[in-house]
Design an enzyme around this catalytic site. Structure first.
Site, PDB file in Angstrom:
ATOM      1  N   TYR A 144       0.859  -1.184   0.000  1.00 43.33           N
ATOM      2  CA  TYR A 144       0.000   0.000   0.000  1.00 43.33           C
ATOM      3  C   TYR A 144       0.891   1.229   0.000  1.00 43.33           C
ATOM      4  O   TYR A 144       1.801   1.344   0.822  1.00 43.33           O
ATOM      5  CB  TYR A 144      -0.898   0.012   1.238  1.00 43.33           C
ATOM      6  CG  TYR A 144      -1.802   1.225   1.352  1.00 43.33           C
ATOM      7  CD1 TYR A 144      -1.547   2.213   2.300  1.00 43.33           C
ATOM      8  CD2 TYR A 144      -2.903   1.382   0.515  1.00 43.33           C
ATOM      9  CE1 TYR A 144      -2.378   3.321   2.408  1.00 43.33           C
ATOM     10  CE2 TYR A 144      -3.741   2.488   0.624  1.00 43.33           C
ATOM     11  CZ  TYR A 144      -3.475   3.464   1.580  1.00 43.33           C
ATOM     12  OH  TYR A 144      -4.280   4.568   1.685  1.00 43.33           O
ATOM     13  N   ASP A 239       9.511   2.600  -0.672  1.00 43.70           N
ATOM     14  CA  ASP A 239       8.485   3.301   0.102  1.00 43.70           C
ATOM     15  C   ASP A 239       8.788   3.065   1.586  1.00 43.70           C
ATOM     16  O   ASP A 239       8.428   2.029   2.141  1.00 43.70           O
ATOM     17  CB  ASP A 239       7.087   2.803  -0.274  1.00 43.70           C
ATOM     18  CG  ASP A 239       6.022   3.509   0.543  1.00 43.70           C
ATOM     19  OD1 ASP A 239       4.816   3.309   0.240  1.00 43.70           O
ATOM     20  OD2 ASP A 239       6.359   4.240   1.496  1.00 43.70           O
ATOM     21  N   LYS A 267       4.852   9.772   8.159  1.00 49.03           N
ATOM     22  CA  LYS A 267       4.648   9.307   9.535  1.00 49.03           C
ATOM     23  C   LYS A 267       5.665   9.895  10.528  1.00 49.03           C
ATOM     24  O   LYS A 267       5.556  11.042  10.939  1.00 49.03           O
ATOM     25  CB  LYS A 267       4.630   7.769   9.556  1.00 49.03           C
ATOM     26  CG  LYS A 267       3.439   7.185   8.759  1.00 49.03           C
ATOM     27  CD  LYS A 267       3.414   5.686   8.764  1.00 49.03           C
ATOM     28  CE  LYS A 267       2.391   5.125   7.803  1.00 49.03           C
ATOM     29  NZ  LYS A 267       1.028   5.091   8.350  1.00 49.03           N
TER      30      LYS A 267
HETATM   31  P1  KE4 Z   1      -0.707   8.459   4.149  1.00 54.90           P
HETATM   32  O1  KE4 Z   1      -1.234   9.069   2.874  1.00 54.90           O
HETATM   33  O2  KE4 Z   1      -1.783   7.673   4.882  1.00 54.90           O
HETATM   34  O3  KE4 Z   1       0.027   9.444   5.055  1.00 54.90           O
HETATM   35  O4  KE4 Z   1       0.458   7.402   3.739  1.00 54.90           O
HETATM   36  C1  KE4 Z   1       0.153   6.379   2.807  1.00 54.90           C
HETATM   37  C2  KE4 Z   1       1.131   5.251   2.987  1.00 54.90           C
HETATM   38  C3  KE4 Z   1       2.165   5.113   2.081  1.00 54.90           C
HETATM   39  N1  KE4 Z   1       3.079   4.114   2.196  1.00 54.90           N
HETATM   40  C4  KE4 Z   1       3.008   3.232   3.220  1.00 54.90           C
HETATM   41  C5  KE4 Z   1       4.029   2.140   3.316  1.00 54.90           C
HETATM   42  C6  KE4 Z   1       1.970   3.332   4.179  1.00 54.90           C
HETATM   43  O5  KE4 Z   1       1.907   2.428   5.198  1.00 54.90           O
HETATM   44  C7  KE4 Z   1       1.019   4.358   4.077  1.00 54.90           C
HETATM   45  C8  KE4 Z   1      -0.132   4.510   5.047  1.00 54.90           C
HETATM   46  N2  KE4 Z   1      -0.227   3.517   6.054  1.00 54.90           N
HETATM   47  C9  KE4 Z   1      -1.560   3.266   6.579  1.00 54.90           C
HETATM   48  C10 KE4 Z   1      -1.486   2.186   7.655  1.00 54.90           C
HETATM   49  N3  KE4 Z   1      -0.924   0.979   7.199  1.00 54.90           N
HETATM   50  C11 KE4 Z   1      -2.216   4.501   7.088  1.00 54.90           C
HETATM   51  C12 KE4 Z   1      -3.388   4.293   8.000  1.00 54.90           C
HETATM   52  C13 KE4 Z   1      -4.653   4.763   7.377  1.00 54.90           C
HETATM   53  O6  KE4 Z   1      -4.818   4.592   6.154  1.00 54.90           O
HETATM   54  O7  KE4 Z   1      -5.481   5.286   8.136  1.00 54.90           O
END
Ligand code: KE4
Length: 434
Positions: A144, A239, A267
């Site tokens: 993801y 990533d 994060k």
């Molecule tokens: P954000 O757009 O949510 O800040 O980041 C996206 C993203 C990109 N790459 C990786 C490896 C990620 O884990 C994420 C977002 N992680 C999720 C939890 N696994 C965010 C939690 C959520 O969607 O509420």
């Protein structure tokens, strides 16, 4: 445990906000029950609207590596807010955080701050396309990288958690250039390069697949991908939104000696405020406007409040012994969980790296290694994880409300919190799977 207020708030929220949440995975859909509406956090602890307290291993899905409301972070934010929250103009603070990331993450020579991991990943892929003049990208099933259209193909996290098909609203035209491969299958990637000669701009991968739980790369796999990318003229993009400053101070690329062309971050670098970044080799990053022609922009990108939270967090994290302490507590936690599961005869597959971890509950003893999304769907047991999740919640431990998510530890999780957590797991494990 009384959850009346959370139930009331959830009922109101569902009338105001789709599903009652502002991000799907928060809704407890895959584990069932009422999501806890959180009132405040301090250190390793959060309190819900009914006054129940929990040891928190979600930590806002990774950012809070120092725990909630760290005194240094709060103090710095109060001072920064008094000078204004955003100017829409450059500040010295952005130089300081940029320099800190460049000094810490081995491959990074230049960086652009954005507001989320999604923005970071979509921008990194646009940059790969702009730099190479090619259109196709490779991603991996279960990984993801945020919710940009071209990446919502066989995605992990909330897409995996909710078992969503590739999302409606994403035209086939926008995903027609997105190629996917099974994680840990190097031959599949070689075949994609050979069948798409000269047209793959970049490959993006989570160095640990933590949006399907916690899947480690096979020995040499990531280096193999890096070599294939360079052999076929594509950019190798790590990533590290989740792994950055977590699996090692310099991320997975430090841990495994990788040299990606681009890295995405998020994060932890925002310390709980919205900061993402894409970063990498200077010759590539100088393609980005206004230095070069590739356009990407953002009203609040690099705003002084968010940068202050990130800068204060990372400076604290990088002090001698802090990172090592969190990593040691994480190891204690996972070994403790494995031990109590074994005592109870419950089959699990646990993993950890630095300050992040994951625990799969398995359908049966002796299941094959879960080393891909396909294997996770075959061998993991989400309903049994859901039982464990709720039993731990009742014991005051807040884990990820999905089998397909990772867990996180902070510097605020001392030995006593870890021991309390393992003791809670011991007390509930016997009831799991019955
Ligand atoms: P954000 O757009 O949510 O800040 O980041 C996206 C993203 C990109 N790459 C990786 C490896 C990620 O884990 C994420 C977002 N992680 C999720 C939890 N696994 C965010 C939690 C959520 O969607 O509420």
């Amino acid at each position: 445990m009384q959850t009346t207020r959370s139930e009331e708030l959830f009922a109101i929220a569902k009338d105001l906000i789709p599903g009652g949440v502002n991000s799907p995975v928060r809704a407890f859909k895959s584990v069932g029950g009422t999501p806890r509406f959180i009132d405040r956090g301090e250190g390793a602890t959060i309190w819900d609207a009914d006054g129940n307290s929990y040891i928190d291993y979600v930590l806002s899905w990774g950012p809070l590596v120092l725990g909630h409301a760290h005194p240094q972070v709060v103090k710095a934010l109060i001072a920064a807010a008094g000078r204004g929250t955003s100017y829409g103009a450059p500040t010295a603070l952005e130089n300081e955080l940029a320099q800190l990331v460049i000094d810490t993450v081995p491959s990074v020579e230049m960086i652009r701050f954005v507001n989320s991991g999604t923005e970071a990943c979509m921008s990194a892929l646009r940059l790969a396309r702009a730099y190479t003049g090619r259109d196709k990208i490779i991603k991996f099933s279960g990984c993801y990288h945020g919710h940009a259209d071209m990446l919502l193909v066989q995605a992990g996290s909330g897409v995996a958690t909710l078992g969503l098909p590739d999302s409606p609203g994403v035209p086939a035209s926008t995903t027609s250039n997105t190629l996917t491969a099974v994680y840990n299958d190097l031959d599949a990637v070689r075949a994609l390069f050979e069948s798409n000669p000269g047209s793959i701009a970049g490959l993006i991968i989570e160095p640990i697949a933590a949006n399907i739980g916690f899947v480690m790369p096979h020995e040499g796999y990531l280096q193999g991908l890096q070599d294939l990318c360079h052999q076929y003229g594509a950019l190798f993009i790590l990533d590290e939104v989740m792994t950055g400053f977590r699996v090692a101070p310099g991320g997975a690329q430090e841990k495994w000696g990788l040299d990606p062309d681009l890295t995405t971050l998020g994060k932890v670098i925002g310390g709980g405020l919205p900061v993402g970044a894409y970063a990498g080799k200077r010759k590539i990053m100088e393609t980005v406007a206004p230095a070069g022609p590739m356009y990407q922009a953002g009203t609040l990108s690099g705003n002084p409040l968010a940068i202050t939270a990130g800068l204060t967090t990372l400076r604290e994290l990088l002090k001698p012994g802090v990172f090592e302490g969190i990593a040691a507590r994480t190891a204690d936690l996972v070994r403790g969980l494995e031990s109590v599961a074994a005592e109870a005869g419950i089959p699990v597959q646990a993993g950890y790296a630095g300050s992040m971890f994951g625990v799969y509950f398995l359908k049966e003893q002796g299941a094959p290694l879960i080393d891909s999304y396909e294997a996770a769907k075959l061998y993991a047991d989400p309903p049994r994880y859901g039982q464990f999740f709720h039993a731990m919640l009742a014991e005051g431990v807040y884990l990820a409300p999905s089998q397909f998510e990772a867990g996180f530890v902070s510097s605020a999780h001392g030995e006593e919190k870890i021991e309390q957590t393992v003791a809670a797991a011991k007390s509930v494990m016997v009831g799991i799977g019955k």
